[in-house]
Design a protein around this motif. Structure first.
Motif, PDB file in Angstrom:
ATOM      1  N   VAL A 146       0.787  -1.350   0.159  1.00  0.00           N
ATOM      2  CA  VAL A 146      -0.010   0.035  -0.129  1.00  0.00           C
ATOM      3  C   VAL A 146       0.824   1.501   0.069  1.00  0.00           C
ATOM      4  O   VAL A 146       0.761   2.048  -0.748  1.00  0.00           O
ATOM      5  N   LEU A 147       1.939   1.269   0.901  1.00  0.00           N
ATOM      6  CA  LEU A 147       2.774   2.378   0.916  1.00  0.00           C
ATOM      7  C   LEU A 147       3.637   2.455  -0.496  1.00  0.00           C
ATOM      8  O   LEU A 147       3.657   3.854  -0.862  1.00  0.00           O
ATOM      9  N   GLN A 148       3.860   1.519  -1.200  1.00  0.00           N
ATOM     10  CA  GLN A 148       4.563   1.750  -2.387  1.00  0.00           C
ATOM     11  C   GLN A 148       3.479   1.772  -3.409  1.00  0.00           C
ATOM     12  O   GLN A 148       4.113   1.635  -4.962  1.00  0.00           O
ATOM     13  N   ARG A 149       2.188   1.780  -3.055  1.00  0.00           N
ATOM     14  CA  ARG A 149       1.105   2.194  -4.081  1.00  0.00           C
ATOM     15  C   ARG A 149       1.066   1.409  -5.231  1.00  0.00           C
ATOM     16  O   ARG A 149       0.628   1.150  -6.571  1.00  0.00           O
ATOM     17  N   VAL A 150       1.422  -0.073  -4.963  1.00  0.00           N
ATOM     18  CA  VAL A 150       1.193  -1.284  -5.788  1.00  0.00           C
ATOM     19  C   VAL A 150      -0.362  -1.523  -5.802  1.00  0.00           C
ATOM     20  O   VAL A 150      -1.130  -2.051  -6.834  1.00  0.00           O
ATOM     21  N   HIS A 151      -1.025  -1.383  -4.439  1.00  0.00           N
ATOM     22  CA  HIS A 151      -2.348  -1.529  -4.327  1.00  0.00           C
ATOM     23  C   HIS A 151      -2.989  -0.314  -3.537  1.00  0.00           C
ATOM     24  O   HIS A 151      -2.197   0.178  -2.916  1.00  0.00           O
ATOM     25  N   LYS A 152      -4.206   0.030  -3.642  1.00  0.00           N
ATOM     26  CA  LYS A 152      -4.767   1.254  -3.267  1.00  0.00           C
ATOM     27  C   LYS A 152      -5.379   0.726  -1.928  1.00  0.00           C
ATOM     28  O   LYS A 152      -5.220   1.597  -1.071  1.00  0.00           O
ATOM     29  N   GLY A 198       8.214   3.402  -7.202  1.00  0.00           N
ATOM     30  CA  GLY A 198       7.790   4.731  -7.292  1.00  0.00           C
ATOM     31  C   GLY A 198       8.549   5.620  -8.691  1.00  0.00           C
ATOM     32  O   GLY A 198       8.449   6.825  -8.749  1.00  0.00           O
ATOM     33  N   ASN A 228       9.600  10.566  -1.008  1.00  0.00           N
ATOM     34  CA  ASN A 228       8.077  10.507  -1.174  1.00  0.00           C
ATOM     35  C   ASN A 228       7.777   9.311  -0.251  1.00  0.00           C
ATOM     36  O   ASN A 228       6.733   9.495   0.522  1.00  0.00           O
ATOM     37  N   LEU A 229       8.091   8.169  -0.433  1.00  0.00           N
ATOM     38  CA  LEU A 229       7.774   6.930   0.317  1.00  0.00           C
ATOM     39  C   LEU A 229       8.060   7.054   1.651  1.00  0.00           C
ATOM     40  O   LEU A 229       7.200   6.785   2.606  1.00  0.00           O
ATOM     41  N   ARG A 232       5.348   9.088   3.451  1.00  0.00           N
ATOM     42  CA  ARG A 232       3.957   8.110   3.757  1.00  0.00           C
ATOM     43  C   ARG A 232       4.193   7.243   4.870  1.00  0.00           C
ATOM     44  O   ARG A 232       3.280   6.928   5.575  1.00  0.00           O
ATOM     45  N   THR A 233       5.566   6.812   4.905  1.00  0.00           N
ATOM     46  CA  THR A 233       5.622   5.622   5.959  1.00  0.00           C
ATOM     47  C   THR A 233       5.509   6.378   7.297  1.00  0.00           C
ATOM     48  O   THR A 233       4.999   5.659   8.224  1.00  0.00           O
TER      49      THR A 233
END
Length: 240
Positions: A146-152, A198, A228-229, A232-233
């Protein structure tokens, strides 16, 4: 040694904890293991899920041990300071990772984004540990995706992780990996890993075809994506 201990936490490196076990020191230079590369090449559609599962298995204990040692050496260190150390270390690794592999063409590009995604996962797990979240817990793999935006959403990430784990078991039972056109699999793998890290997939995967382009992306895009990651983390793991 006494002079080193006097440094404030903000000036210390992630690797500077004293009396570090040899196994932990060796892990500092770790790349995705060969067994993981084999799984990702055989199953590029679920490459991010395979990487997340392997990262938690291999890197979760490393992150927990690093936090334990660093706190033992700096009893007054705060969770935010611990997170700062981890972010600084792995952002630096991200900045240089795209320019040091020496490999060129499509294999080099895939190697670069794989190493980048792996070290970003290490950063996430170290930051999680800094804020007292168990970096070896299975839920960290969901967090990574989720953090790496593979899944929302966490639910879709959990489903995909379950599928990837099942495919991994099936390959072991069958005694081999799926086969197919290598070049096509490498392109799919590169795009998946670039998305996880990313970095704009098309630019990153094919940048090594253009002299000088990989260096630019390796020093700017990698670091920007990792920063950016990191933001979010921190938002996820820092107490409200």
């Amino acid at each position: 040694m006494a002079q080193e201990r006097s440094l404030p936490p903000s000036e210390r490196s992630v690797t500077e904890a004293p009396q570090k076990p040899a196994s932990l020191a060796a892990a500092e230079n770790a790349e995705p293991p060969g067994s993981l590369w084999a799984r990702m090449k055989a199953d590029p559609q679920y490459a991010p899920e395979h990487l997340a599962l392997e990262a938690v298995r291999r890197l979760g204990p490393e992150a927990a041990e690093w936090v334990r040692l660093t706190r033992a050496d700096n009893p007054e260190i705060t969770p935010d300071e611990l997170a700062d150390l981890a972010v600084k270390r792995f952002t630096t690794l991200a900045r240089i990772s795209g320019a040091v592999s020496g490999a060129t063409g499509l294999p080099g590009a895939v190697l670069d984004v794989g190493v980048l995604a792996w070290n970003q996962a290490r950063m996430v797990l170290h930051v999680a540990a800094a804020y007292d979240h168990d970096p070896s817990a299975s839920e960290r793999a969901t967090d990574l995706l989720v953090l790496q935006r593979v899944h929302k959403a966490a639910q879709s990430a959990r489903v995909a992780l379950g599928v990837a784990a099942g495919r991994e078991r099936a390959v072991r039972l069958l005694g081999g990996a799926a086969s197919g056109p290598l070049s096509g699999a490498m392109v799919r793998l590169g795009v998946k890993l670039a998305g996880m890290a990313g970095v704009r997939a098309a630019k990153k995967v094919f940048a090594k075809m253009i002299p000088g382009a990989a260096v630019v992306l390796g020093t700017w895009a990698n670091a920007a994506a990792t920063k950016n990651l990191a933001g979010r983390t921190r938002e996820l793991y820092r107490p409200a």
